[in-house]
Design an enzyme around this catalytic site. Structure first.
Site, PDB file in Angstrom:
ATOM      1  N   THR A 334      -0.526  -4.707  -5.129  1.00 55.11           N
ATOM      2  CA  THR A 334      -0.734  -3.841  -4.425  1.00 55.11           C
ATOM      3  C   THR A 334       0.777  -4.075  -3.498  1.00 55.11           C
ATOM      4  O   THR A 334       1.039  -5.403  -3.799  1.00 55.11           O
ATOM      5  CB  THR A 334      -1.913  -3.759  -3.706  1.00 55.11           C
ATOM      6  N   GLY A 416      -3.183  -7.132  -1.347  1.00 51.41           N
ATOM      7  CA  GLY A 416      -3.735  -8.235  -1.450  1.00 51.41           C
ATOM      8  C   GLY A 416      -5.726  -7.865  -1.989  1.00 51.41           C
ATOM      9  O   GLY A 416      -6.508  -8.805  -1.453  1.00 51.41           O
ATOM     10  N   GLY A 417      -6.200  -6.289  -2.192  1.00 53.79           N
ATOM     11  CA  GLY A 417      -7.570  -6.746  -3.530  1.00 53.79           C
ATOM     12  C   GLY A 417      -8.334  -6.601  -2.196  1.00 53.79           C
ATOM     13  O   GLY A 417      -8.761  -6.020  -1.341  1.00 53.79           O
TER      14      GLY A 417
END
Length: 521
Positions: A334, A416-417
């Site tokens: 992202t 970073g999920g």
């Protein structure tokens, strides 16, 4: 009044700032930067992916724009079940529509209600030039290419674009994507809606079908981004805002709302990290049970930020003992960016294709690579995130915004999920509660519970310098630790822009773990 822009790649920051200097709005600057970041950080995002906006005008409640894709109308639960599951890569992993471009379109319509718009060609010009002339390959891009090298060795369009000489690109080499430049140039002339209703949509839908995707032309034609009300919750120093379902924005809100209840002044850094990690666990438990497409949300989700629920969850946080972990984690690639314009309007924006390079499917006529966000769906008919045509999958993306009682307004976020809510909490705690400078709040060593992009371990990871100071104390509380190098990219690429409406002061910062820049004028 000052203007500011921050992004995880310096060319995106420069593209956004150039628009702001021309008198453009924060939205127009963000579209210019979003096109540029899709060009220079192609492993992290693409116009074949999703976008989420939080837009704040002075004196008004912020607005949220959901530009995430819905599952194709032909997405067949039985077909995927009979095939043994949803593949993580390739054409059949291309399940959801790309919503980012319609998000740009609708955000620009709002911007046009504020002031006379700049030509779309001016917003896309820098990205067109960069794609055509070539970008400087970053270490982050090289790392991503190395990670997928074996998996993508038979993906011919990917190989042609990213390994044109039969090898991976090297740091500082030049890498061009002329067809993407042509796509941006066409959109600049024909308008952004051509992505869904014109020549671009015809090309994309045909090539997606050729790759084995269920996405059809009608999915393009029916897609629309949606304006939604952001989540909000009061805390001791102001109001927090974030994105509602299907994103994990609720988790980001819960972490800080719970921490505000359990923290005390004078805590050591080990005590702060322990409590933030334990609040994270409580937030993730609720997230994993309740977040789904907005049409399928339960009443329990809507009550998560109620006072009684927050007090109940806060009682589960033990200041002396770590809750047993792991639980299933989410990953993802992202970018987050923030902007402030001359009228004090602020944007917190996030754009993604989920995993690095998304599905791995590069559509050669357009230079666009498609997301694989649909792999977040479940194939269990009883699961709250079951695959269903027209529904949105669970998203890790969540752009954050806060209004503090002292007059400061703060747009912040990270990639970073699973790490996104945690990094948001880390920088917010340091900046707001501990009163560190914004740059230090972002740059100082961080931690990560579970996995981020590129990681599978579910333990608590600490950057080395932080571990040197607090590892023993955390081990004594029962945390399972893994030590990683300082300034590690798996900790995310954070950034923030802060405007103090009382004093007129502006701050902006970017993450030294990225290739970004924070610009103020």
């Amino acid at each position: 009044m000052s203007i500011a822009f921050t992004a995880p790649h310096s060319q995106a920051s420069e593209a956004g700032m150039a628009i702001l200097r021309q008198g453009g709005s924060a939205v127009e600057a963000m579209v210019a930067a979003a096109a540029m970041i899709a060009t220079v950080y192609p492993h992290m995002n693409s116009i074949g992916g999703d976008g989420f906006w939080v837009i704040s005008e002075p004196g008004k409640l912020p607005r949220a724009l959901d530009a995430c894709g819905t599952a194709a109308q032909a997405a067949d639960l039985n077909a995927y079940t009979q095939a043994g599951g949803i593949p993580s890569r390739g054409g059949r992993s291309c399940i959801t529509m790309a919503g980012a471009i319609d998000g740009w379109h609708q955000a620009l319509q709002l911007s046009a209600s504020w002031q006379r718009p700049l030509p779309l060609s001016a917003l896309l010009e820098a990205a067109i030039d960069a794609a055509r002339q070539g970008i400087r390959v970053t270490q982050s891009l090289v790392n991503a290419c190395a990670k997928v090298a074996t998996e993508f060795q038979d993906f011919s369009a990917y190989q042609s674009l990213y390994c044109p000489d039969g090898r991976m690109p090297a740091v500082n080499e030049n890498l061009s994507n002329v067809t993407l430049a042509d796509t941006f140039d066409h959109l600049a002339r024909a308008g952004l809606q051509d992505f869904y209703h014109g020549d671009i949509s015809r090309s994309l839908s045909q090539q997606l079908g050729d790759a084995g995707s269920f996405i059809s032309r009608s999915d393009f034609e029916q897609y629309q981004a949606q304006w939604v009300d952001p989540l909000s919750v009061r805390f001791s120093q102001g109001t927090l805002f974030n994105f509602p379902a299907p994103t994990q924005g609720i988790a980001s809100m819960l972490i800080l709302a719970l921490y505000d209840r359990v923290r005390r002044t004078g805590m050591s850094e080990a005590e702060q990290v322990h409590l933030l990690v334990e609040c994270t666990k409580q937030a993730f438990i609720q997230r994993d049970q309740l977040v789904t497409d907005r049409s399928r949300l339960s009443q329990a989700y809507h009550e998560l930020l109620h006072e009684q629920t927050l007090e109940r969850l806060a009682r589960n946080v033990d200041p002396n003992q770590a809750l047993s972990w792991p639980r299933p984690s989410a990953t993802g690639d992202t970018i987050w960016m923030g902007a402030l314009d001359q009228q004090g309007r602020m944007v917190s924006y996030i754009q993604s294709i989920y995993w690095e390079f998304g599905s791995g499917v590069v559509l050669p006529e357009t230079g666009v690579h498609w997301n694989n966000r649909g792999i977040s769906f479940s194939l269990d008919p009883q699961h709250h995130n079951v695959l269903q045509p027209g529904c949105r999958p669970f998203h890790t993306l969540n752009p954050a915004y806060a209004e503090l009682d002292d007059g400061r307004r703060m747009a912040y976020g990270t990639m970073g999920g699973e790490g996104q809510p945690q990094t948001q909490a880390a920088l917010f705690n340091r900046y707001v509660f501990e009163r560190l400078g914004l740059a230090d709040a972002i740059a100082l060593p961080r931690w990560l519970l579970g996995r981020s992009w590129g990681e599978q371990n579910h333990d608590l990871k600490l950057e080395q310098s932080l571990a040197d100071d607090i590892a023993d104390a955390l081990l004594a509380k029962g945390h399972q630790l893994q030590i990683v190098a300082d300034q590690n990219e798996l900790m995310g690429h954070a950034g923030a822009v802060v405007f103090n409406a009382s004093s007129g002061a502006v701050e902006a910062a970017t993450d030294p773990r990225s290739d970004g820049a924070a610009l103020i004028r």
